[in-house]
Scaffold this motif. Structure first.
Motif, PDB file in Angstrom:
ATOM      1  N   MET A   1       2.704 -18.776 -63.519  1.00 54.10           N
ATOM      2  CA  MET A   1       4.013 -19.077 -64.107  1.00 54.10           C
ATOM      3  C   MET A   1       5.024 -17.957 -63.847  1.00 54.10           C
ATOM      4  O   MET A   1       6.225 -18.191 -63.760  1.00 54.10           O
ATOM      5  N   ALA A   2       4.505 -16.723 -63.719  1.00 55.91           N
ATOM      6  CA  ALA A   2       5.403 -15.605 -63.430  1.00 55.91           C
ATOM      7  C   ALA A   2       6.066 -15.783 -62.076  1.00 55.91           C
ATOM      8  O   ALA A   2       7.246 -15.449 -61.895  1.00 55.91           O
ATOM      9  N   GLY A   3       5.315 -16.322 -61.098  1.00 54.48           N
ATOM     10  CA  GLY A   3       5.894 -16.562 -59.784  1.00 54.48           C
ATOM     11  C   GLY A   3       7.019 -17.567 -59.834  1.00 54.48           C
ATOM     12  O   GLY A   3       8.034 -17.421 -59.127  1.00 54.48           O
ATOM     13  N   LEU A   4       6.883 -18.600 -60.675  1.00 53.61           N
ATOM     14  CA  LEU A   4       7.946 -19.587 -60.821  1.00 53.61           C
ATOM     15  C   LEU A   4       9.192 -18.967 -61.440  1.00 53.61           C
ATOM     16  O   LEU A   4      10.318 -19.272 -61.015  1.00 53.61           O
ATOM     17  N   ASN A   5       9.009 -18.109 -62.421  1.00 52.77           N
ATOM     18  CA  ASN A   5      10.160 -17.440 -63.042  1.00 52.77           C
ATOM     19  C   ASN A   5      10.901 -16.560 -62.044  1.00 52.77           C
ATOM     20  O   ASN A   5      12.138 -16.492 -62.049  1.00 52.77           O
ATOM     21  N   VAL A   6      10.150 -15.899 -61.170  1.00 53.43           N
ATOM     22  CA  VAL A   6      10.789 -15.073 -60.141  1.00 53.43           C
ATOM     23  C   VAL A   6      11.604 -15.956 -59.190  1.00 53.43           C
ATOM     24  O   VAL A   6      12.736 -15.615 -58.815  1.00 53.43           O
ATOM     25  N   SER A   7      11.049 -17.094 -58.811  1.00 53.14           N
ATOM     26  CA  SER A   7      11.774 -18.008 -57.912  1.00 53.14           C
ATOM     27  C   SER A   7      13.015 -18.576 -58.583  1.00 53.14           C
ATOM     28  O   SER A   7      14.078 -18.698 -57.950  1.00 53.14           O
ATOM     29  N   LEU A   8      12.907 -18.929 -59.855  1.00 54.21           N
ATOM     30  CA  LEU A   8      14.073 -19.438 -60.571  1.00 54.21           C
ATOM     31  C   LEU A   8      15.174 -18.378 -60.642  1.00 54.21           C
ATOM     32  O   LEU A   8      16.361 -18.688 -60.474  1.00 54.21           O
ATOM     33  N   SER A   9      14.781 -17.142 -60.875  1.00 54.46           N
ATOM     34  CA  SER A   9      15.762 -16.054 -60.893  1.00 54.46           C
ATOM     35  C   SER A   9      16.417 -15.886 -59.527  1.00 54.46           C
ATOM     36  O   SER A   9      17.627 -15.624 -59.426  1.00 54.46           O
ATOM     37  N   PHE A  10      15.627 -16.056 -58.468  1.00 51.19           N
ATOM     38  CA  PHE A  10      16.182 -15.960 -57.109  1.00 51.19           C
ATOM     39  C   PHE A  10      17.189 -17.066 -56.859  1.00 51.19           C
ATOM     40  O   PHE A  10      18.268 -16.827 -56.284  1.00 51.19           O
ATOM     41  N   PHE A  11      16.879 -18.293 -57.279  1.00 58.08           N
ATOM     42  CA  PHE A  11      17.815 -19.404 -57.104  1.00 58.08           C
ATOM     43  C   PHE A  11      19.131 -19.118 -57.827  1.00 58.08           C
ATOM     44  O   PHE A  11      20.217 -19.301 -57.261  1.00 58.08           O
ATOM     45  N   LEU A  12      19.038 -18.692 -59.076  1.00 52.32           N
ATOM     46  CA  LEU A  12      20.250 -18.437 -59.855  1.00 52.32           C
ATOM     47  C   LEU A  12      21.069 -17.297 -59.254  1.00 52.32           C
ATOM     48  O   LEU A  12      22.306 -17.376 -59.171  1.00 52.32           O
ATOM     49  N   ALA A  13      20.388 -16.237 -58.820  1.00 53.38           N
ATOM     50  CA  ALA A  13      21.105 -15.112 -58.229  1.00 53.38           C
ATOM     51  C   ALA A  13      21.780 -15.507 -56.920  1.00 53.38           C
ATOM     52  O   ALA A  13      22.921 -15.108 -56.642  1.00 53.38           O
ATOM     53  N   THR A  14      21.097 -16.315 -56.106  1.00 51.14           N
ATOM     54  CA  THR A  14      21.675 -16.751 -54.833  1.00 51.14           C
ATOM     55  C   THR A  14      22.919 -17.590 -55.057  1.00 51.14           C
ATOM     56  O   THR A  14      23.962 -17.380 -54.407  1.00 51.14           O
ATOM     57  N   ILE A  15      22.830 -18.549 -55.974  1.00 50.28           N
ATOM     58  CA  ILE A  15      23.988 -19.410 -56.248  1.00 50.28           C
ATOM     59  C   ILE A  15      25.141 -18.600 -56.813  1.00 50.28           C
ATOM     60  O   ILE A  15      26.312 -18.800 -56.443  1.00 50.28           O
ATOM     61  N   ALA A  16      24.843 -17.643 -57.707  1.00 47.23           N
ATOM     62  CA  ALA A  16      25.902 -16.828 -58.299  1.00 47.23           C
ATOM     63  C   ALA A  16      26.578 -15.940 -57.247  1.00 47.23           C
ATOM     64  O   ALA A  16      27.813 -15.817 -57.220  1.00 47.23           O
ATOM     65  N   LEU A  17      25.803 -15.326 -56.363  1.00 44.32           N
ATOM     66  CA  LEU A  17      26.382 -14.471 -55.326  1.00 44.32           C
ATOM     67  C   LEU A  17      27.241 -15.270 -54.353  1.00 44.32           C
ATOM     68  O   LEU A  17      28.342 -14.840 -53.969  1.00 44.32           O
ATOM     69  N   CYS A  18      26.755 -16.427 -53.939  1.00 45.14           N
ATOM     70  CA  CYS A  18      27.531 -17.259 -53.007  1.00 45.14           C
ATOM     71  C   CYS A  18      28.797 -17.790 -53.672  1.00 45.14           C
ATOM     72  O   CYS A  18      29.853 -17.890 -53.027  1.00 45.14           O
TER      73      CYS A  18
END
Length: 309
Positions: A1-18
């Motif tokens: 589940m920790a891996g999923l949380n890391v991926s979700l954080s990556f998605f949110l950070a990518t969308i926010a930066l773009c």
């Protein structure tokens, strides 16, 4: 589940930066450069980074993280909802840009600029995502780094079958875009996200359902298993053919190439009646004709002078 949380954080950070990059570009660049270049770079980078992370989850998640297909499809649907809400009109897809060119909605220089911007954005996404994987923030990223040099091909069927699948995916996708073109975003964005999810569920096991030539070239062309020509037939020729067929079916012609409608006959909405003017009974005259046929100083037969009354 920790891996999923890391991926979700990556998605949110990518969308926010773009999204931040879009706002800054809109404030600093002229409108033409913003629409044709900056939007496409940001959209392609966002799409490419999220696609790479999703592909990693789809390949490693089921056996290393215990992720089921229902979770992955839900993530895909939510991601395309976010893409539709933040892209601000960008397509991040070469076939969509070429469709606008065929419909005479964009010029050739503008289309070439969009294609270059999309490629630039995808290359930046690949570089930054691999740098992010190198940090090994989760066990899935550790496995991804170990398998990076021996990536598996996204094409899991024969080349003709793969080209047919990618062409069919692109055909349905572009036909839906044409149909929903004038719809409100509140209806169009969920409909497109749902369509992409259904296509991924149906065609994903065969070709990964890219129907995006630039995205496929950045993600899977370097993987072993097929030649560059075979990849091009499936992921370039297939989607381009599907797009052209969708435009032909919807409009009946390609406006950029010729104006004649090849599929649908065009009839005039208003028909001019061909009947002749109705003539009155014999011997009748209109008042104008009577006045014109009578010369000054003459009176009609049977008409008495005023003095005899």
């Amino acid at each position: 589940m920790a891996g999923l949380n890391v991926s979700l954080s990556f998605f949110l950070a990518t969308i926010a930066l773009c999204q931040a990059a879009r706002r800054v570009s809109k404030a600093l660049l002229p409108k033409g450069a913003y629409v044709s270049f900056a939007l496409e770079v940001a959209g392609a980078a966002q799409l490419g980074a999220c696609c790479l992370e999703m592909r990693m989850l789809a390949e490693l998640g089921p056996w290393a993280g215990g992720f089921g297909p229902d979770l992955l499809l839900t993530l895909l649907f939510l991601l395309f909802l976010a893409h539709g809400a933040t892209f601000d009109g960008a397509s991040a897809n070469p076939t969509v840009s070429l469709q606008e060119l065929l419909l005479a909605e964009a010029s050739l220089p503008g289309t070439l600029l969009k294609l270059a911007a999309q490629e630039l954005g995808l290359q930046a996404a690949c570089a930054l995502t691999r740098l992010y994987w190198a940090w090994e923030l989760s066990d899935l990223h550790v496995l991804q780094n170990l398998m990076a040099e021996h990536c598996s091909s996204a094409l899991r069927t024969t080349v003709p079958h793969g080209a047919l699948v990618e062409g069919a995916c692109a055909f349905v996708f572009h036909l839906t875009l044409l149909r929903l073109k004038n719809s409100l975003p509140i209806y169009r964005v969920p409909a497109v996200a749902l369509l992409v999810t259904v296509i991924a569920y149906t065609a994903g096991p065969l070709t990964s359902a890219f129907f995006n030539p630039a995205l496929a070239a950045s993600v899977t062309f370097h993987c072993s298993g097929h030649t560059l020509l075979e990849y091009a037939q499936v992921y370039w020729l297939g989607p381009l053919t599907g797009m052209v067929l969708a435009v032909l079916l919807y409009h009946g012609h390609l406006p950029r190439l010729f104006q004649r409608n090849l599929l649908y006959s065009q009839k005039n909405k208003y028909r001019t009646p061909k009947g002749k003017p109705a003539s009155g009974p014999e011997g009748t005259q209109t008042p104008t004709e009577g006045c014109r046929g009578q010369e000054p100083g003459q009176r009609r037969v049977g008409q008495q002078p005023l003095g005899s009354l």
